[in-house]
Write a protein that holds these residues in place. Structure first.
Motif, PDB file in Angstrom:
ATOM      1  N   ALA A   4      39.523  46.073  44.271  1.00  0.00           N
ATOM      2  CA  ALA A   4      40.572  45.766  45.496  1.00  0.00           C
ATOM      3  C   ALA A   4      39.643  44.703  46.303  1.00  0.00           C
ATOM      4  N   GLU A   5      38.399  44.728  46.442  1.00  0.00           N
ATOM      5  CA  GLU A   5      37.580  43.692  47.313  1.00  0.00           C
ATOM      6  C   GLU A   5      37.740  42.243  46.531  1.00  0.00           C
ATOM      7  N   ASP A   6      37.589  42.476  45.426  1.00  0.00           N
ATOM      8  CA  ASP A   6      37.608  41.122  44.651  1.00  0.00           C
ATOM      9  C   ASP A   6      39.202  40.484  44.478  1.00  0.00           C
ATOM     10  N   LEU A   7      40.174  41.502  44.271  1.00  0.00           N
ATOM     11  CA  LEU A   7      41.814  40.939  44.623  1.00  0.00           C
ATOM     12  C   LEU A   7      41.877  40.284  45.976  1.00  0.00           C
ATOM     13  N   ALA A   8      41.259  41.158  47.018  1.00  0.00           N
ATOM     14  CA  ALA A   8      41.235  40.493  48.389  1.00  0.00           C
ATOM     15  C   ALA A   8      40.528  38.951  48.360  1.00  0.00           C
ATOM     16  N   VAL A   9      39.780  38.761  47.666  1.00  0.00           N
ATOM     17  CA  VAL A   9      39.288  37.349  47.849  1.00  0.00           C
ATOM     18  C   VAL A   9      40.064  36.196  47.233  1.00  0.00           C
ATOM     19  N   TYR A  10      40.740  36.689  46.003  1.00  0.00           N
ATOM     20  CA  TYR A  10      41.917  35.814  45.747  1.00  0.00           C
ATOM     21  C   TYR A  10      43.235  35.642  46.585  1.00  0.00           C
ATOM     22  N   LEU A  11      43.517  36.896  47.225  1.00  0.00           N
ATOM     23  CA  LEU A  11      44.850  36.801  48.137  1.00  0.00           C
ATOM     24  C   LEU A  11      44.406  35.834  49.488  1.00  0.00           C
ATOM     25  N   ALA A  12      42.888  36.032  49.854  1.00  0.00           N
ATOM     26  CA  ALA A  12      42.572  35.359  51.190  1.00  0.00           C
ATOM     27  C   ALA A  12      43.021  34.175  51.522  1.00  0.00           C
ATOM     28  N   PRO A  13      43.229  33.071  50.557  1.00  0.00           N
ATOM     29  CA  PRO A  13      43.567  31.686  50.865  1.00  0.00           C
ATOM     30  C   PRO A  13      45.041  31.678  51.119  1.00  0.00           C
ATOM     31  N   PHE A  14      45.732  32.649  50.833  1.00  0.00           N
ATOM     32  CA  PHE A  14      47.480  32.538  50.780  1.00  0.00           C
ATOM     33  C   PHE A  14      47.965  33.690  51.912  1.00  0.00           C
ATOM     34  N   LEU A  58      49.420  38.466  38.802  1.00  0.00           N
ATOM     35  CA  LEU A  58      47.911  38.398  38.867  1.00  0.00           C
ATOM     36  C   LEU A  58      47.295  39.681  38.584  1.00  0.00           C
ATOM     37  N   PRO A  59      47.452  40.765  39.309  1.00  0.00           N
ATOM     38  CA  PRO A  59      46.835  42.172  39.101  1.00  0.00           C
ATOM     39  C   PRO A  59      47.295  42.750  37.827  1.00  0.00           C
ATOM     40  N   GLY A  60      48.577  42.347  37.139  1.00  0.00           N
ATOM     41  CA  GLY A  60      48.956  43.021  35.886  1.00  0.00           C
ATOM     42  C   GLY A  60      48.165  42.096  34.810  1.00  0.00           C
ATOM     43  N   ALA A  61      47.540  41.187  34.870  1.00  0.00           N
ATOM     44  CA  ALA A  61      46.725  40.713  33.808  1.00  0.00           C
ATOM     45  C   ALA A  61      45.395  40.901  33.440  1.00  0.00           C
ATOM     46  N   PHE A  62      45.111  42.275  33.383  1.00  0.00           N
ATOM     47  CA  PHE A  62      43.859  42.750  33.188  1.00  0.00           C
ATOM     48  C   PHE A  62      44.009  44.291  32.778  1.00  0.00           C
ATOM     49  N   LEU A  63      42.932  44.425  31.624  1.00  0.00           N
ATOM     50  CA  LEU A  63      42.922  45.680  31.092  1.00  0.00           C
ATOM     51  C   LEU A  63      42.452  46.841  31.883  1.00  0.00           C
ATOM     52  N   GLN A  64      41.659  46.510  32.982  1.00  0.00           N
ATOM     53  CA  GLN A  64      41.278  47.476  33.904  1.00  0.00           C
ATOM     54  C   GLN A  64      41.615  46.873  35.200  1.00  0.00           C
ATOM     55  N   PRO A  65      42.123  47.838  36.014  1.00  0.00           N
ATOM     56  CA  PRO A  65      42.560  47.032  37.468  1.00  0.00           C
ATOM     57  C   PRO A  65      41.187  46.189  37.947  1.00  0.00           C
ATOM     58  N   LEU A  66      41.618  45.208  38.554  1.00  0.00           N
ATOM     59  CA  LEU A  66      40.515  44.592  39.330  1.00  0.00           C
ATOM     60  C   LEU A  66      40.330  45.188  40.637  1.00  0.00           C
ATOM     61  N   SER A  99      45.382  29.028  37.372  1.00  0.00           N
ATOM     62  CA  SER A  99      46.373  29.346  38.359  1.00  0.00           C
ATOM     63  C   SER A  99      46.276  31.191  38.217  1.00  0.00           C
ATOM     64  N   PRO A 100      46.502  31.721  39.481  1.00  0.00           N
ATOM     65  CA  PRO A 100      46.354  31.305  40.821  1.00  0.00           C
ATOM     66  C   PRO A 100      45.009  31.508  41.498  1.00  0.00           C
ATOM     67  N   THR A 101      43.910  31.302  40.732  1.00  0.00           N
ATOM     68  CA  THR A 101      42.817  31.943  41.207  1.00  0.00           C
ATOM     69  C   THR A 101      41.871  30.533  41.869  1.00  0.00           C
ATOM     70  N   SER A 102      40.230  30.923  41.656  1.00  0.00           N
ATOM     71  CA  SER A 102      39.547  30.017  42.388  1.00  0.00           C
ATOM     72  C   SER A 102      38.068  30.016  41.665  1.00  0.00           C
ATOM     73  N   SER A 103      37.259  29.242  42.183  1.00  0.00           N
ATOM     74  CA  SER A 103      35.751  29.407  41.454  1.00  0.00           C
ATOM     75  C   SER A 103      35.430  30.747  41.533  1.00  0.00           C
ATOM     76  N   TYR A 104      35.655  31.613  42.287  1.00  0.00           N
ATOM     77  CA  TYR A 104      35.456  33.070  42.395  1.00  0.00           C
ATOM     78  C   TYR A 104      35.480  33.845  41.035  1.00  0.00           C
ATOM     79  N   LEU A 105      36.236  33.352  40.240  1.00  0.00           N
ATOM     80  CA  LEU A 105      36.232  33.791  38.815  1.00  0.00           C
ATOM     81  C   LEU A 105      34.839  33.638  38.114  1.00  0.00           C
ATOM     82  N   TYR A 106      34.173  32.730  38.340  1.00  0.00           N
ATOM     83  CA  TYR A 106      33.196  32.758  37.491  1.00  0.00           C
ATOM     84  C   TYR A 106      31.762  33.196  38.268  1.00  0.00           C
TER      85      TYR A 106
END
Length: 300
Positions: free
Chosen positions: A184-194, A174-182, A42-49
């Motif tokens: 923007a283009e990668d965050l957009a992929v996680y946001l796109a389905p919703f 979701l964006p708060g769970a990183f040591l360095q900010p994700l 949660s709340p991601t996708s295969s894109y993580l890998y």
């Protein structure tokens, strides 16, 4: 609508839709040989890998599915409880007839992967755990801000407003769970389905089902079903990666794994919070290679 670019996983990667039950599961696939299945949570996708795929090219048949209702998988009219995700993922494993499987598991991917392994032990080659949902989590070991967000999400009405209407889980938690900010283009992929409240209705189920201080009991019971297999599957090599600072792998859960899980090796995975595939892909890939070597040495 396709949201996950297969090219991000490597030039040979491809997108596949597999009919399951009354819907379909999407996955990214690359390579041939014994399957290595990468499960997200949660709340991601295969894109993580995507970074890990590039680093493991030639090591086997790499498969990263999107859980039902996530990424580019279907959106059937179901409750999206843990048992629902289990049913659709089971059907995906069956449709592809996957055997000799190495499981790479993070977040709820661990809950579902271990459940599948416990019920199909003859088809499991090895298991890697990273920031897993595997046991009840003590709130005292979690960040205060996250505990507060959990209380908000579990409050009827307030939770729906935060997750579904205001999109707070995807844009704040979701964006708060990183040591360095994700990026923007990668965050957009996680946001796109919703993009709309209607598309986000089921996102509230995973955080509400996260077992914290014994609640909900149904999630604690779901995870407990895999304990016997974890304790007795000495023939299956397993790896646990730990992270600094980490998140869901609390000291109590790590101690339980060390003391109870058969044939487990524990290694430092590097500096990451929770979405370790984004922050430490090289060390995760290296751990997979080491685990495959252990499996081969054991004649698996």
């Amino acid at each position: 609508m396709t949201t996950i670019p297969a090219a991000a996983f490597g030039p040979e990667a491809k997108s596949v839709d597999v009919p399951v039950l009354d819907s379909y599961l999407h996955h990214i696939e690359q390579g041939t040989g014994s399957p290595i299945v990468f499960l997200h949570g949660s709340p991601t996708s295969s894109y993580l890998y995507r970074h890990v795929f590039k680093l493991l090219e030639g090591r086997g048949r790499l498969l990263a599915p999107d859980l039902i209702g996530f990424g580019d998988s279907g959106r059937p009219d179901i409750a999206y409880e843990l048992a629902d995700h289990e049913r659709y993922l089971d059907a995906w494993f069956e449709a592809l007839d996957l055997r000799d499987v190495t499981l790479v598991l993070q977040d709820y991917g661990a809950a579902f992967g271990i459940s599948w392994a416990a019920r199909h032990p003859e088809r499991v080659r090895a298991v890697l755990l990273a920031e897993p949902v595997i046991r009840d989590i003590e709130s005292s070991a979690l960040p205060e801000a996250f505990v507060g967000a959990q209380k908000l999400i579990r409050t009827p009405g307030d939770g729906e407003k935060f997750v579904v209407e205001d999109n707070g889980f995807l844009t704040q938690v979701l964006p708060g769970a990183f040591l360095q900010p994700l990026a923007a283009e990668d965050l957009a992929v996680y946001l796109a389905p919703f993009p709309t409240p209607e598309s986000r209705g089921h996102l509230i189920r995973f955080p509400r089902n996260l077992p914290i201080d014994g609640v909900p009991a149904s999630s604690v019971q779901f995870l407990a079903r895999g304990e016997e297999w974890l304790k007795t599957s000495a023939d299956v090599p397993k790896t646990l990666l730990t992270y600094e600072p980490g998140f869901l792998l609390t000291p109590t859960i790590e101690a339980w794994i060390r003391e109870n899980v058969a044939n487990i090796e524990v290694h430092a995975g590097g500096a990451a919070v929770h979405f370790v595939q984004e922050e430490e892909p090289q060390k995760l890939a290296d751990a997979v290679v080491e685990l495959l070597a252990r499996a081969q040495e054991a004649g698996r």
